[in-house]
Scaffold this motif. Structure first.
Motif, mmCIF file in Angstrom:
data_model
loop_
_atom_site.group_PDB
_atom_site.id
_atom_site.type_symbol
_atom_site.label_atom_id
_atom_site.label_comp_id
_atom_site.label_asym_id
_atom_site.label_seq_id
_atom_site.Cartn_x
_atom_site.Cartn_y
_atom_site.Cartn_z
ATOM 1 N N THR A 72 24.310 20.935 48.710
ATOM 2 C CA THR A 72 24.045 19.804 47.833
ATOM 3 C C THR A 72 23.966 20.280 46.389
ATOM 4 N N MET A 73 24.719 19.631 45.514
ATOM 5 C CA MET A 73 24.705 19.963 44.099
ATOM 6 C C MET A 73 23.652 19.140 43.370
ATOM 7 N N ASP A 74 23.479 19.423 42.083
ATOM 8 C CA ASP A 74 22.422 18.772 41.318
ATOM 9 C C ASP A 74 22.699 17.306 41.036
ATOM 10 N N ASP A 75 23.952 16.871 41.204
ATOM 11 C CA ASP A 75 24.262 15.451 41.033
ATOM 12 C C ASP A 75 24.195 14.689 42.349
ATOM 13 N N GLY A 76 23.755 15.373 43.419
ATOM 14 C CA GLY A 76 23.637 14.737 44.715
ATOM 15 C C GLY A 76 24.866 14.856 45.589
ATOM 16 N N SER A 77 25.988 15.282 45.035
ATOM 17 C CA SER A 77 27.217 15.445 45.801
ATOM 18 C C SER A 77 27.181 16.734 46.612
ATOM 19 N N ARG A 78 27.973 16.771 47.675
ATOM 20 C CA ARG A 78 28.140 17.995 48.435
ATOM 21 C C ARG A 78 29.197 18.862 47.773
ATOM 22 N N THR A 79 28.995 20.164 47.773
ATOM 23 C CA THR A 79 29.980 21.075 47.203
ATOM 24 C C THR A 79 31.303 20.942 47.955
ATOM 25 N N PRO A 80 32.406 20.651 47.232
ATOM 26 C CA PRO A 80 33.699 20.478 47.911
ATOM 27 C C PRO A 80 34.212 21.787 48.503
ATOM 28 N N ILE A 81 35.246 21.680 49.331
ATOM 29 C CA ILE A 81 35.860 22.835 49.979
ATOM 30 C C ILE A 81 36.876 23.512 49.048
ATOM 31 N N ASN A 82 37.404 24.628 49.518
ATOM 32 C CA ASN A 82 38.569 25.297 48.937
ATOM 33 C C ASN A 82 38.378 25.703 47.471
ATOM 34 N N HIS A 83 37.395 26.594 47.236
ATOM 35 C CA HIS A 83 37.142 27.123 45.898
ATOM 36 C C HIS A 83 38.347 27.943 45.444
ATOM 37 N N ASP A 84 38.824 27.698 44.223
ATOM 38 C CA ASP A 84 40.017 28.415 43.767
ATOM 39 C C ASP A 84 39.828 28.928 42.337
ATOM 40 N N GLY A 85 40.778 28.610 41.439
ATOM 41 C CA GLY A 85 40.699 29.124 40.075
ATOM 42 C C GLY A 85 39.395 28.748 39.389
ATOM 43 N N MET A 86 38.973 29.596 38.434
ATOM 44 C CA MET A 86 37.673 29.384 37.788
ATOM 45 C C MET A 86 37.663 30.137 36.458
ATOM 46 N N GLY A 87 36.871 29.657 35.510
ATOM 47 C CA GLY A 87 36.762 30.347 34.239
ATOM 48 C C GLY A 87 35.414 30.116 33.592
ATOM 49 N N VAL A 88 34.927 31.135 32.880
ATOM 50 C CA VAL A 88 33.743 30.983 32.033
ATOM 51 C C VAL A 88 34.206 30.326 30.734
ATOM 52 N N VAL A 89 33.613 29.170 30.408
ATOM 53 C CA VAL A 89 34.070 28.423 29.238
ATOM 54 C C VAL A 89 33.107 28.481 28.062
ATOM 55 N N SER A 90 31.836 28.845 28.309
ATOM 56 C CA SER A 90 30.888 28.932 27.195
ATOM 57 C C SER A 90 29.689 29.769 27.599
ATOM 58 N N GLU A 91 28.882 30.131 26.586
ATOM 59 C CA GLU A 91 27.671 30.915 26.799
ATOM 60 C C GLU A 91 26.644 30.539 25.739
#
Length: 461
Positions: A72-91
């Motif tokens: 469960t994520m913080d918006d109440g949704s379930r984490t979707p399947i099939n994690h793929d590309g990703m990037g750090v966009v800010s800090e």
């Protein structure tokens, strides 16, 4: 809070710089005499979240997982399947924000999002945003940030702190998915790149000028604002998009395809260190999903390019910008069909073969990649097998041409979070570093887990 320019410099430029092509010339020679990836021992390491030994790492490294499929994520949704590309966009103050793709092909109810509306309420793909505290080594939150897209495979970060997510499909209204012989219920045409505000996309807008084809990864040259794109097809093109407005990609521009001078087809063997000249040709109709004379072949853009003498590559996947170069890989390229790593220099319009894998035991079909801030490249494998001897791995290709294994998928689950089975053959994806270089973030696509890995990075340069 770091400025966007400061973040960009730290994210895309290596601390020590990345070697020119000549630095890689000895790698193929060493491997041809029997030397495989450098012999650093990898040991099972327990996840600081679940306590399970999910991956193997070198001495001194540790990790913590987050965002397992179904959590469960913080918006109440379930984490979707099939994690793929990703990037750090800010800090900001040590807290990094990442955007993660979910490569979901299915039609049906779109992901629920509190931040806007889906692009297509019958497409289940999209993106999630994650936050991680690099000082405490703690995951903080996650939520859906883009909804209603399809097969969000890879993408790329922008200099202004957003994420470009790319659809690896051209299915749309009335389309039949020929892989499973099923008509989809999509209400929009797909095959686009979307820009993702990590806070959430209110109304998704397809960047139609960047083309409709089987997209993979995206990289922006921060010196020129030109956007480079890869295509995941057995017959693939290497593209660039010249925006009319560098700060507003939705304003349109010109899509071009690469011709490697004198080379019609570079899917086979290429000697490491070989340098080619590149020319570019404008694609007349970037929105054409299929060929002029053949329907449903997904090659409308590519075949336009071939008529202009464009060069054919083998399944182009990962693409990243750093140190003034664009790096990309052909996951099935080379004599062994085990992968090629390419470097393009926008300033000189030269393309260099950095490394061609001599076999899958050495490098098994690299997919996502990123520039390592300590120097070199980080490569995620997406090979066609995986077991105790040859699991899927993350490698580091150093400045002096040394290929070193950094991590190995050791995932054999017995009911944790409802998952059972041997997942060692599942691909790594989404490699990206925190701006300070202390944390590597990566995904194992199935069952769908995100890792934050840290340790003595000085040995990986």
């Amino acid at each position: 809070m770091k400025s966007r320019r400061e973040f960009l410099n730290e994210t895309f430029s290596s601390v020590t710089g990345f070697g020119v092509a000549a630095a890689f010339s000895s790698l193929a020679g060493r491997i041809s005499f029997g030397e495989h990836a450098a012999g650093i021992n990898l040991n099972p390491v327990k996840d600081e979240n679940t306590g399970l030994p999910l991956i193997r790492l070198p001495e001194g490294f540790r990790y913590v997982t987050y965002g397992w499929t179904g959590d469960t994520m913080d918006d109440g949704s379930r984490t979707p399947i099939n994690h793929d590309g990703m990037g750090v966009v800010s800090e900001s103050a040590g807290v990094v924000t990442l955007v993660r793709n979910h490569e979901i092909s299915n039609d049906g109810q779109a992901l629920k999002t509190k931040h806007g509306t889906p692009f297509d309420d019958q497409a289940q793909g999209g993106c999630t945003t994650l936050k991680f505290d690099t000082q405490k080594g703690k995951w903080l939150e996650s939520f859906v940030s883009l909804s209603g897209t399809s097969r969000n495979c890879a993408g790329g970060v922008t200099p202004w702190g957003t994420w470009l997510t790319a659809e690896e499909t051209v299915l749309g209204i009335g389309s039949t998915d020929q892989r499973i012989d099923k008509k989809r219920s999509f209400k929009q045409d797909h095959g686009w790149v979307f820009e993702v505000d990590p806070r959430g996309v209110k109304k998704p807008v397809p960047l139609t000028g960047m083309g409709r084809f089987v997209h993979e990864a995206v990289a922006i040259d921060r010196n020129t604002g030109i956007v480079y794109q890869t295509e995941d097809r057995k017959t693939a093109g290497f593209y660039r998009f010249i925006p009319a407005n560098k700060s507003n990609l939705a304003a349109g521009g010109e899509l071009q395809i690469a011709e490697v001078v004198g080379e019609d087809d570079l899917r086979g063997k290429v000697e490491s260190g070989k340098v080619f000249d590149v020319k570019w040709h404008r694609i007349p109709d970037p929105s054409r999903a299929h060929s002029f004379d053949i329907w449903k072949d997904e090659l409308g853009v590519f075949r336009q390019g071939k008529k202009l003498n464009a060069t054919t590559f083998a399944r182009l996947e990962g693409c990243w910008s750093g140190n003034g170069f664009i790096y990309f890989d052909a996951t099935s390229g080379g004599a062994a069909k085990a992968g090629q790593i390419w470097q393009y220099d926008p300033a000189t319009q030269k393309l260099t073969m950095l490394f061609e894998s001599p076999g899958k035991t050495t490098l098994n079909m690299p997919d996502n990649l990123c520039v390592n801030p300590h120097g070199g490249l980080t490569l995620c494998e997406d090979g066609d097998y995986g077991d105790d001897q040859y699991p899927q791995r993350i490698h580091h290709l150093s400045q002096d041409g040394k290929l070193t294994t950094l991590a190995a998928n050791d995932m054999q689950l017995d009911g944790i979070k409802g998952f059972r089975g041997d997942f060692r053959g599942r691909e790594w994806a989404g490699a990206t570093f925190s701006p300070d270089g202390k944390w590597l973030f990566a995904n194992i696509q199935k069952p769908g887990i995100t890792f934050a890995i840290t340790g003595p990075w000085d040995s990986y340069r």
